[in-house]
Design a protein around this motif. Sequence first.
Motif, PDB file in Angstrom:
ATOM      1  N   GLU A  29       0.486  -1.404  -0.233  1.00 58.22           N
ATOM      2  CA  GLU A  29      -0.041   0.123  -0.064  1.00 58.22           C
ATOM      3  C   GLU A  29       0.674   1.531   0.322  1.00 58.22           C
ATOM      4  OE1 GLU A  29      -3.318  -0.424   0.803  1.00 58.22           O
ATOM      5  OE2 GLU A  29      -3.963  -1.558   0.185  1.00 58.22           O
ATOM      6  N   GLU A  30       0.251   3.070  -0.307  1.00 65.39           N
ATOM      7  CA  GLU A  30       1.429   3.200  -0.041  1.00 65.39           C
ATOM      8  C   GLU A  30       0.421   4.006   0.692  1.00 65.39           C
ATOM      9  OE1 GLU A  30       3.666   5.260  -2.640  1.00 65.39           O
ATOM     10  OE2 GLU A  30       2.884   3.253  -3.132  1.00 65.39           O
ATOM     11  N   PRO A  31       1.600   5.218   2.016  1.00 66.55           N
ATOM     12  CA  PRO A  31       0.696   6.436   2.495  1.00 66.55           C
ATOM     13  C   PRO A  31      -0.086   6.435   2.543  1.00 66.55           C
ATOM     14  CG  PRO A  31       3.196   6.330   2.837  1.00 66.55           C
ATOM     15  CD  PRO A  31       3.330   5.241   1.531  1.00 66.55           C
ATOM     16  N   ALA A  32      -1.179   7.151   3.322  1.00 65.74           N
ATOM     17  CA  ALA A  32      -1.996   8.465   3.289  1.00 65.74           C
ATOM     18  C   ALA A  32      -1.509   9.723   2.694  1.00 65.74           C
ATOM     19  CB  ALA A  32      -3.362   8.014   3.993  1.00 65.74           C
ATOM     20  N   GLU A  33      -0.081   9.854   4.109  1.00 65.93           N
ATOM     21  CA  GLU A  33       0.656  11.180   3.069  1.00 65.93           C
ATOM     22  C   GLU A  33       2.045  11.143   3.718  1.00 65.93           C
ATOM     23  OE1 GLU A  33      -1.458  14.844   4.592  1.00 65.93           O
ATOM     24  OE2 GLU A  33      -1.959  13.021   6.330  1.00 65.93           O
ATOM     25  N   ASP A  34       2.964  11.877   3.346  1.00 70.32           N
ATOM     26  CA  ASP A  34       4.587  12.325   3.553  1.00 70.32           C
ATOM     27  C   ASP A  34       5.016  12.332   5.064  1.00 70.32           C
ATOM     28  OD1 ASP A  34       7.095  11.628   3.412  1.00 70.32           O
ATOM     29  OD2 ASP A  34       7.155  12.551   1.025  1.00 70.32           O
ATOM     30  N   ALA A  35       5.470  11.432   6.019  1.00 71.51           N
ATOM     31  CA  ALA A  35       5.475  11.329   7.048  1.00 71.51           C
ATOM     32  C   ALA A  35       6.281  11.719   7.554  1.00 71.51           C
ATOM     33  CB  ALA A  35       5.072   9.790   8.011  1.00 71.51           C
ATOM     34  N   GLY A  36       7.628  11.869   6.479  1.00 73.54           N
ATOM     35  CA  GLY A  36       8.906  12.695   6.741  1.00 73.54           C
ATOM     36  C   GLY A  36       8.428  14.011   6.293  1.00 73.54           C
ATOM     37  N   ALA A  37       7.699  14.464   5.626  1.00 71.32           N
ATOM     38  CA  ALA A  37       7.180  16.043   4.908  1.00 71.32           C
ATOM     39  C   ALA A  37       6.360  16.545   5.832  1.00 71.32           C
ATOM     40  CB  ALA A  37       6.357  15.847   3.806  1.00 71.32           C
ATOM     41  N   LEU A  38       5.856  16.256   6.517  1.00 73.79           N
ATOM     42  CA  LEU A  38       4.704  16.711   7.465  1.00 73.79           C
ATOM     43  C   LEU A  38       5.936  16.624   8.700  1.00 73.79           C
ATOM     44  CD1 LEU A  38       1.311  13.477   7.352  1.00 73.79           C
ATOM     45  CD2 LEU A  38       2.209  16.085   6.607  1.00 73.79           C
ATOM     46  N   LEU A  39       6.708  15.355   9.105  1.00 72.50           N
ATOM     47  CA  LEU A  39       7.766  15.477  10.568  1.00 72.50           C
ATOM     48  C   LEU A  39       8.180  16.862   9.953  1.00 72.50           C
ATOM     49  CD1 LEU A  39       8.122  14.429  13.201  1.00 72.50           C
ATOM     50  CD2 LEU A  39       9.561  13.220  11.810  1.00 72.50           C
ATOM     51  N   ALA A  40       8.703  17.041   9.191  1.00 70.19           N
ATOM     52  CA  ALA A  40       9.766  18.653   8.502  1.00 70.19           C
ATOM     53  C   ALA A  40       8.638  20.170   8.803  1.00 70.19           C
ATOM     54  CB  ALA A  40       9.927  18.132   7.837  1.00 70.19           C
ATOM     55  N   GLU A  41       7.478  19.915   8.456  1.00 66.36           N
ATOM     56  CA  GLU A  41       6.306  20.825   8.093  1.00 66.36           C
ATOM     57  C   GLU A  41       6.321  21.274  10.122  1.00 66.36           C
ATOM     58  OE1 GLU A  41       1.777  22.130   7.152  1.00 66.36           O
ATOM     59  OE2 GLU A  41       2.618  20.381   6.437  1.00 66.36           O
ATOM     60  N   ALA A  42       5.570  20.406  10.697  1.00 61.33           N
ATOM     61  CA  ALA A  42       5.607  20.466  11.949  1.00 61.33           C
ATOM     62  C   ALA A  42       7.454  20.675  12.361  1.00 61.33           C
ATOM     63  CB  ALA A  42       5.731  18.888  13.325  1.00 61.33           C
ATOM     64  N   GLY A  43       7.894  20.587  12.272  1.00 62.11           N
ATOM     65  CA  GLY A  43       9.150  20.999  13.279  1.00 62.11           C
ATOM     66  C   GLY A  43       8.843  22.527  12.574  1.00 62.11           C
ATOM     67  N   GLU A  44       9.394  23.003  11.535  1.00 62.55           N
ATOM     68  CA  GLU A  44       9.000  24.304  10.686  1.00 62.55           C
ATOM     69  C   GLU A  44       8.482  24.802  12.062  1.00 62.55           C
ATOM     70  OE1 GLU A  44       8.208  25.138   6.674  1.00 62.55           O
ATOM     71  OE2 GLU A  44      10.074  23.483   6.446  1.00 62.55           O
ATOM     72  N   VAL A  45       6.599  24.472  12.154  1.00 63.62           N
ATOM     73  CA  VAL A  45       5.961  25.318  13.021  1.00 63.62           C
ATOM     74  C   VAL A  45       6.596  25.765  14.242  1.00 63.62           C
ATOM     75  CG1 VAL A  45       3.202  25.265  13.396  1.00 63.62           C
ATOM     76  CG2 VAL A  45       3.758  24.758  11.301  1.00 63.62           C
TER      77      VAL A  45
END
Length: 149
Positions: free
Chosen positions: A27-43
């Motif tokens: 399966e493919e993940p619903a979202e890119d967890a790495g990109a989300l984690l990076a975005e969380a780091g920015e916020v």
Amino acid sequence: MLRADAARRVEQLRARVVGSARYQEGEEPAEDAGALLAEAGEVLGELEDLIRRINRTNAHAVVEGGGTLTDALARRDVLRLRHSVVTSAADAAAGRDQHGAVRQLRSELKMLSALPVAPLRAQADVLAREIREVDVLIQRSNWEVDLLD
């Protein structure tokens, strides 16, 4: 308001990261967890900067009656704790923590209050008024004081 928005955004990103951190083979993940984690780091970085600015502003902003906004926030926090303690003491003395337990037989021991309930309730009312007054002062200052850089 900005601080609350940033904190909500971080929580949303955290939930999305957790939801996408694992996925089933094939399966493919619903979202890119790495990109989300990076975005969380920015916020989170933006949130840290904002909190620093808020704290710096609160430490320098003088409020009505003297003292700083930080002093008023500390006063409100302690008043809330004091109100909680006094209210809990009054509830316990009144038997509210017994879940409606009532003496059923004359031979059962009678429970007596170790604290005067009415004066405690009156003290809680005074504390609640003080909390409201400090809250109004803080809210007014939040609108009147510009955030420092």
